[in-house]
Design an enzyme around this catalytic site. Sequence first.
Site, short mmCIF file in Angstrom:
data_model
loop_
_atom_site.label_atom_id
_atom_site.label_comp_id
_atom_site.label_asym_id
_atom_site.label_seq_id
_atom_site.Cartn_x
_atom_site.Cartn_y
_atom_site.Cartn_z
N TYR A 8 0.83 -1.20 0.00
CA TYR A 8 0.00 0.00 0.00
C TYR A 8 0.86 1.25 0.00
CZ TYR A 8 -3.62 -3.36 1.20
OH TYR A 8 -4.46 -4.42 1.21
N GLU A 50 -10.46 12.90 -15.29
CA GLU A 50 -10.51 11.57 -15.91
C GLU A 50 -9.10 11.09 -16.27
OE1 GLU A 50 -14.45 13.58 -16.83
OE2 GLU A 50 -12.35 14.19 -16.74
N LYS A 56 -12.81 16.70 -7.31
CA LYS A 56 -12.37 18.06 -7.64
C LYS A 56 -13.37 19.02 -6.98
CE LYS A 56 -10.69 20.88 -11.42
NZ LYS A 56 -10.36 20.88 -12.86
#
Length: 87
Positions: free
Chosen positions: A20, A40, A65
Site C-alpha cells: 500500500y 478523468e 475536484k
Amino acid sequence: MVLELELDTTSDDLSRTVSYADIADEVEAVVTGEPRDLIETVAGEIAERCLAHGTVERAIVTVHKPNAPLSQTFADVSVTISRSRHV
C-alpha cells in the site's frame, strides 16, 4: 481507490500482495506531477500505475475536484473509473 487482487488469504506472505505504501507513492506522484486539465486523465493514470503492480487485477479509482470551475452551487465533483487487466 479499490484494488482487486488474487490472494491466498491463508498465507501471511507480504511478497504475495501489493504494498500500500508503493501504491500511495504512485498516487502521490501522479497528483503532484504534471498538471492535467481532466480529472478523468488523473484517474486513468493512477489506475494504470496500480495495474503495473503484477498482483493487481482491477483498479477502481475515484478522483474528486471540490473546486471545479462551475457556476452552479455544489459540494464536490468526482469521476470514478474502473480498469482491469482482463477485458
